[in-house]
Design an enzyme around this catalytic site. Structure first.
Site, PDB file in Angstrom:
ATOM      1  N   ASN A  93     -38.014  59.360  50.802  1.00 30.52           N
ATOM      2  CA  ASN A  93     -38.869  60.579  50.525  1.00 30.52           C
ATOM      3  C   ASN A  93     -39.322  61.116  52.003  1.00 30.52           C
ATOM      4  O   ASN A  93     -39.691  62.583  52.124  1.00 30.52           O
ATOM      5  CB  ASN A  93     -39.886  60.314  49.795  1.00 30.52           C
ATOM      6  CG  ASN A  93     -40.902  61.364  49.630  1.00 30.52           C
ATOM      7  OD1 ASN A  93     -41.003  62.501  49.308  1.00 30.52           O
ATOM      8  ND2 ASN A  93     -42.241  61.146  50.797  1.00 30.52           N
ATOM      9  N   TYR A 159     -33.534  72.797  58.112  1.00 28.85           N
ATOM     10  CA  TYR A 159     -34.045  72.078  56.732  1.00 28.85           C
ATOM     11  C   TYR A 159     -32.987  71.994  55.859  1.00 28.85           C
ATOM     12  O   TYR A 159     -32.853  71.159  55.274  1.00 28.85           O
ATOM     13  CB  TYR A 159     -35.300  72.513  56.348  1.00 28.85           C
ATOM     14  CG  TYR A 159     -36.014  71.661  55.144  1.00 28.85           C
ATOM     15  CD1 TYR A 159     -36.674  70.619  55.414  1.00 28.85           C
ATOM     16  CD2 TYR A 159     -36.020  72.314  54.052  1.00 28.85           C
ATOM     17  CE1 TYR A 159     -37.350  69.888  54.540  1.00 28.85           C
ATOM     18  CE2 TYR A 159     -36.923  71.588  52.955  1.00 28.85           C
ATOM     19  CZ  TYR A 159     -37.402  70.421  53.376  1.00 28.85           C
ATOM     20  OH  TYR A 159     -37.973  69.671  52.193  1.00 28.85           O
ATOM     21  N   ILE A 192     -43.400  72.894  45.592  1.00 33.60           N
ATOM     22  CA  ILE A 192     -44.397  72.048  45.271  1.00 33.60           C
ATOM     23  C   ILE A 192     -45.663  72.065  46.010  1.00 33.60           C
ATOM     24  O   ILE A 192     -45.619  72.176  47.289  1.00 33.60           O
ATOM     25  CB  ILE A 192     -43.759  70.507  45.317  1.00 33.60           C
ATOM     26  CG1 ILE A 192     -42.263  70.350  44.662  1.00 33.60           C
ATOM     27  CG2 ILE A 192     -44.600  69.463  44.755  1.00 33.60           C
ATOM     28  CD1 ILE A 192     -42.411  70.668  43.036  1.00 33.60           C
TER      29      ILE A 192
END
Length: 247
Positions: A93, A159, A192
């Site tokens: 993660n 990214y 998120i």
């Protein structure tokens, strides 16, 4: 390795001192997994995760290493599994974002994002793959990518490149490990609610999300918990999007 460690299904969650990683650690702890909490900078935040995990009665231990540092990562992980045994699950993660439109993106912004987000796939999983195989038991590997890796995103060329690379690497590794009963899947979150989105133009971005809202870290954690379960034993090489219908 103690008898207690043998009975617990341990899961390493990288980048679990905050945000999505912290939510994953807490969710898995509530489900009865032992959690290996990982951090690199904020020990106080990592200790908060440890306290949350232990509040569920789950065993926990803490590791510190920089996922972009290959030698350090290997040394810490090999020492941990030598002392405590191999993990049942690994959740990759840990990641960072350094945004900017491509013409203005400097080399450091490119390198730091690629090293932390993409190189860490190798740095974390390479020392663990053979130990996982040698257990001759089912195991789970879950990577966290992003909607940016699926569709690209303005101001996030670095990214998007890293997360797209994670998706490809996940699918390839899944093929190699499928016969070993080791599943390898990817979760691609959308927008998120974490500290990484604090400065984002959220109200404008919500207009592109069919669900009309920002997602919660706990909703990503729920998908991780399912992929770690016995019920997900026949699911591998998949990308699960948690993004409110964004793509």
């Amino acid at each position: 390795m103690t008898e207690k460690n043998k009975q617990v299904r341990w899961v390493l969650v990288t980048g679990s001192s905050r945000g999505i990683g912290q939510a994953i650690a807490q969710n898995l702890a509530a489900a009865g997994y032992g959690i290996v909490v990982h951090y690199v900078h904020s020990e106080s935040s990592a200790q908060q995760t440890v306290a949350a995990v232990e509040s569920h009665g789950a065993p926990c231990r803490l590791l510190k290493f920089d996922v972009s540092n290959r030698d350090q990562t290997r040394e810490v992980l090999e020492k941990d599994i030598e002392e405590n045994g191999c993990y049942y699950g690994v959740v990759c993660n840990a990641g960072i974002a350094v945004d900017g439109i491509f013409p203005m993106l400097d080399g450091n912004a490119w390198d730091s994002v690629i090293h932390t987000n993409l190189d860490s796939f190798y740095n974390v999983l390479h020392p663990l793959t053979l130990p996982l195989i040698k257990t001759r038991k089912p195991a789970r590997i879950i990577t966290i990518a992003s909607v940016s890796g699926l569709i690209g995103n303005r101001g996030q060329v670095n990214y998007s490149a890293a997360k797209a690379g994670i998706i490809g690497a996940t699918k390839a590794l899944a093929i190699e490990l499928a016969s070993r009963k080791i599943t390898v899947n990817c979760i691609a979150p959308g927008l998120i609610e974490t500290d990484m989105t604090d400065k984002a133009p959220v109200e404008e971005m919500i207009k592109a999300i069919p669900a009309g809202r920002v997602g919660k870290p706990e909703e990503v954690a729920a998908a991780v918990k399912f992929l770690l379960s016995d019920d997900a034993a026949y699911i591998t090489r998949q990308v699960i999007s948690v993004n409110g219908g964004l793509c």
